[in-house]
Design a protein around this motif. Structure first.
Motif, short mmCIF file in Angstrom:
data_model
loop_
_atom_site.label_atom_id
_atom_site.label_comp_id
_atom_site.label_asym_id
_atom_site.label_seq_id
_atom_site.Cartn_x
_atom_site.Cartn_y
_atom_site.Cartn_z
N HIS A 191 5.44 6.67 0.36
CA HIS A 191 5.29 6.41 1.78
C HIS A 191 4.41 5.18 1.93
O HIS A 191 3.22 5.22 1.60
N GLY A 192 4.99 4.10 2.41
CA GLY A 192 4.17 2.91 2.55
C GLY A 192 4.98 1.65 2.68
O GLY A 192 6.17 1.67 2.99
N MET A 193 4.30 0.53 2.46
CA MET A 193 4.93 -0.79 2.47
C MET A 193 4.76 -1.38 1.08
O MET A 193 3.67 -1.31 0.51
N PHE A 194 5.84 -1.93 0.52
CA PHE A 194 5.70 -2.39 -0.85
C PHE A 194 6.84 -3.29 -1.28
O PHE A 194 7.96 -3.23 -0.77
N ALA A 195 6.52 -4.14 -2.22
CA ALA A 195 7.49 -4.84 -3.06
C ALA A 195 6.85 -4.86 -4.43
O ALA A 195 5.69 -5.25 -4.57
N ALA A 211 1.78 17.76 -13.45
CA ALA A 211 2.91 17.67 -14.37
C ALA A 211 2.52 17.03 -15.70
O ALA A 211 3.39 16.81 -16.56
N GLY A 212 1.23 16.71 -15.86
CA GLY A 212 0.75 16.20 -17.14
C GLY A 212 0.41 14.73 -17.18
O GLY A 212 -0.01 14.22 -18.23
N ALA A 213 0.55 13.99 -16.07
CA ALA A 213 0.21 12.57 -16.06
C ALA A 213 -1.29 12.36 -16.18
O ALA A 213 -2.09 13.17 -15.68
N ARG A 214 -1.69 11.28 -16.86
CA ARG A 214 -3.10 10.92 -17.00
C ARG A 214 -3.37 9.65 -16.22
O ARG A 214 -2.54 8.73 -16.21
N PHE A 215 -4.53 9.59 -15.56
CA PHE A 215 -4.90 8.43 -14.75
C PHE A 215 -6.26 7.89 -15.17
O PHE A 215 -7.18 8.66 -15.46
N ARG A 216 -6.36 6.56 -15.17
CA ARG A 216 -7.63 5.90 -15.53
C ARG A 216 -8.27 5.22 -14.34
O ARG A 216 -9.41 4.79 -14.42
N THR A 217 -7.54 5.09 -13.24
CA THR A 217 -8.04 4.40 -12.05
C THR A 217 -7.97 5.34 -10.85
O THR A 217 -7.43 6.45 -10.95
N ASP A 218 -8.46 4.86 -9.71
CA ASP A 218 -8.43 5.66 -8.49
C ASP A 218 -7.61 4.98 -7.40
O ASP A 218 -7.85 5.19 -6.22
N GLY A 219 -6.64 4.15 -7.79
CA GLY A 219 -5.84 3.42 -6.81
C GLY A 219 -4.40 3.86 -6.79
O GLY A 219 -3.97 4.74 -7.54
N ASP A 220 -3.63 3.20 -5.92
CA ASP A 220 -2.22 3.58 -5.76
C ASP A 220 -1.31 2.92 -6.78
O ASP A 220 -0.20 3.40 -7.02
N GLU A 258 0.85 -1.19 0.00
CA GLU A 258 0.00 0.00 0.00
C GLU A 258 0.89 1.24 0.00
O GLU A 258 1.89 1.29 0.73
N ILE A 259 0.49 2.24 -0.80
CA ILE A 259 1.16 3.54 -0.80
C ILE A 259 0.20 4.52 -0.13
O ILE A 259 -0.86 4.84 -0.68
N TYR A 260 0.56 5.00 1.04
CA TYR A 260 -0.38 5.78 1.84
C TYR A 260 -0.50 7.24 1.39
O TYR A 260 -1.50 7.90 1.69
N ASN A 261 0.49 7.74 0.68
CA ASN A 261 0.42 9.13 0.20
C ASN A 261 0.13 9.20 -1.29
O ASN A 261 0.49 10.18 -1.96
#
Length: 631
Positions: free
Chosen positions: A120-124, A91-100, A77-80
């Motif tokens: 900021h989070g826990m991840f692999a 900066a111009g990025a486009r997103f199609r989802t609402d997740g991390d 999970e990425i908390y930020n």
């Protein structure tokens, strides 16, 4: 929370069979029961099992970037992510989802490996970048989420969230590394610098690897570390205020979820602090759960009940009994590698209890390492003061003699068990702390090995990598170096492995707010007097929580998640203890002196000595070898 797996050819980009990637993921289906996917390209394959937590329907994986040039599989999970998403959109990025997940892809495309410092989070996770023809593997700062890797005979690198993912590949060698047996006997787990199988590696916490099709496999690169070398100079009141701010920030950020959320509540300082701050931030009652024991001397449910009543939580309890150890085969299967922390059983049980009503649970793990909460921290700080007063030439003869003649006295009250302290004082601070942390001392380990195993190990001792790590730690004092080693060695190898495997075994996401890296970095700058004062560890944390928690919770002796295995191995598990010496899997290895192990088992069962931890280690080793199919 999820399971990831993949294959990557570092030489000629050979075709990847998607069925093999799927089989690797299916072996970890418990990590992600809500969805699955496999993607392959020239020389690369990525697989994913999903446990849906955020954006339940909109973030399937493997996930392609908006431009289709990068592909991601991600566990954690990425908390930020919302703040990062806004910055990237500007900066111009486009997103199609609402997740991390998609936020990680956009961050990679903008900042490359530099994206990690912004997460900021826990991840692999693994990202394949088609433009750069690179595979990027990364693990979070403190090693909350695991990642195993192995170079296979066909030239590919295989990776997976758990060893069982790699074991699903037919080309993986199943040959035990004897040095891992020495490590395991010393620590009760196989630390992150090694694996039970030769040729298998773990990506270290706070590291990444960047692999290319046209280059040999690159080594891991450290991207984060914590330093104890600086000291804050503010007044205690100011540090306390900052600590409370960071605690609230860490807890609140980990309460974001699109599924039911709760907390583990042991009744100790750490979990009680998390629950107190969750209750402060939540409109609804916090869902809490606790595990008790049928041994009243070890049961803490009354303290958990006190906290639950104080904060009006929706609280549930369950009791662990000796009969629960009929599940030890399932316990061994969760870890793949041998794992002997007996608190894994109650941890699994509390995860099972939590999963009945929630999908995410917050824990109190991490505060002891960060704020000097273990009894061994207080002892080590005192021993370091003694080392500073007495020269090594005097310490050796005096304390060496006392350590040799002093009885082991397992039965005695803790203040009278001085043998280990005397032995520790004869050595350097690093060697002394390694002895304090080890489950089985080197002289006892040496007496257990067969002549053939002794020759195989040569001069290697499990304490050596730990001592080197601690000696080179960025810190000013022995306590600094001890805490650094705990965070870098003990925490990912034992505590976080235990929580990850037991929670994922029941498809539960566990989150550790007290391991927020900003909180860890703050704690590392505290003066020693803010960590240990008046015989109390975690002094500043306890002082800061006085307005929230009862004093009997804050200042009672630390109990820990103790399991009464000594009594169990003398009672309902005595037969298991006697069978260890010549157990089928362990006996075939020829690693140990069977007569010596049998004698230790009888001494324990009779009550003459306490060898419960060693016997439990050998029992879990036997079970693991059988599961791995290597003996």
């Amino acid at each position: 929370m999820c399971g990831i797996a993949g294959l990557f050819h570092c030489g000629t980009p050979k075709p990847v069979d998607p069925a093999r990637v799927k089989a690797m993921c299916d072996a970890m289906s418990h990590r992600g029961p809500d969805g699955e996917g496999v993607w392959t390209g020239p020389g690369v394959g990525l697989g994913h099992r999903r446990l849906s937590i955020i954006d339940l329907a909109g973030s399937p994986q493997p996930m392609a970037s908006a431009d289709g040039r990068a592909m991601l599989v991600f566990n954690g999970e990425i908390y930020n992510y919302r703040e990062l998403r806004s910055e990237l959109q500007a900066a111009g990025a486009r997103f199609r989802t609402d997740g991390d997940s998609e936020t990680i892809l956009a961050a990679w495309q903008k900042w490359g490996p530099g994206c990690l410092s912004r997460l900021h989070g826990m991840f692999a996770f693994a990202i394949y970048d088609a433009d750069r023809r690179e595979l990027f593997l990364a693990r979070d700062r403190l090693g909350v989420k695991p990642l195993y890797m192995a170079q296979l005979s066909d030239g590919s690198l295989a990776f997976a969230s758990e060893l069982k993912g790699l074991l699903a590949h037919p080309l993986l060698r199943r040959e035990v590394d004897p040095l891992a047996i020495e490590d395991y006997l010393a620590w009760g787990y196989v630390p992150d610098h090694r694996s039970i199988l030769r040729g298998v590696e773990k990506l270290p916490a706070g590291h990444y690897r960047l692999l290319r099709h046209d280059a040999p496999p690159a080594k891991a690169v450290r991207w984060w570390d914590v330093s104890f070398a600086e000291r804050r100079r503010e007044k205690a009141a100011d540090l306390e205020a900052e600590l409370l701010f960071r605690l609230r920030e860490a807890v609140a950020s980990r309460m974001a979820a699109d599924v039911p959320l709760g907390a583990f509540l042991s009744g100790g300082v750490d979990s009680s602090s998390v629950v107190a701050l969750m209750a402060e931030a939540s409109r609804d009652p916090v869902r809490t759960c606790s595990i008790g024991f049928d041994d009243a001397a070890l049961d803490e449910t009354n303290y958990a009940r006190e906290i639950a009543q104080k904060f009006g939580t929706d609280h549930r309890e369950r009791v662990v009994s000796a009969g629960d150890f009929t599940e030890i085969d399932r316990l061994a299967a969760m870890f793949d590698e041998p794992f002997a922390d007996a608190s894994a059983l109650p941890t699994w049980r509390v995860c099972q209890l939590a999963r009945e009503t929630v999908t995410v649970a917050l824990s109190g793990d991490g505060a002891d390492e960060a704020f000097a909460g273990y009894r061994r921290h207080r002892f080590h700080a005192a021993e370091e003061r003694a080392r500073g007063i007495l020269p090594a030439g005097l310490r050796g003869p005096v304390f060496g003699t006392l350590g040799a003649i002093w009885p082991k006295a397992d039965w005695a009250p803790r203040p009278l068990r001085a043998k280990t302290t005397f032995q520790s004082l004869t050595a350097s601070g690093e060697a002394g702390y390694a002895r304090a942390l080890a489950v089985v001392a080197p002289e006892l380990r040496g007496g257990l090995y067969s002549p053939a195993m002794t020759r195989e190990l040569g001069e290697y001792r499990a304490e050596a990598p730990f001592i080197e790590l601690m000696a080179n730690a960025p810190g000013r004092s022995g306590l600094d170096r001890a805490q650094y080693a705990d965070l870098a060695f003990w925490l990912p190898g034992d505590i976080l492995t235990k929580v990850d495997r037991t929670s994922m075994a029941v498809s539960l996401e566990a989150r550790e707010p007290l391991l927020d890296h900003r909180l860890i970095e703050f704690a590392a700058t505290l003066p020693e007097g803010m960590r240990i004062r008046g015989g109390q560890g975690k002094w500043l944390l306890k002082h800061a929580m006085e307005r929230h928690l009862p004093r009997d919770v804050l200042y009672r002796p630390k109990q820990g998640f103790v399991t009464p295995i000594a009594a169990w191995l003398r009672g309902p598990l005595a037969g298991e203890a006697r069978a260890i010496a010549r157990g089928a899997s362990l006996g075939r290895t020829g690693w140990f002196d069977a007569d010596r192990v049998a004698a230790l088992a009888e001494a324990h069962i009779s009550g003459r000595s306490d060898h419960s931890r060693l016997l439990w280690q050998l029992l879990m080793l036997d079970k693991s070898l059988a599961r791995l199919g290597v003996a």
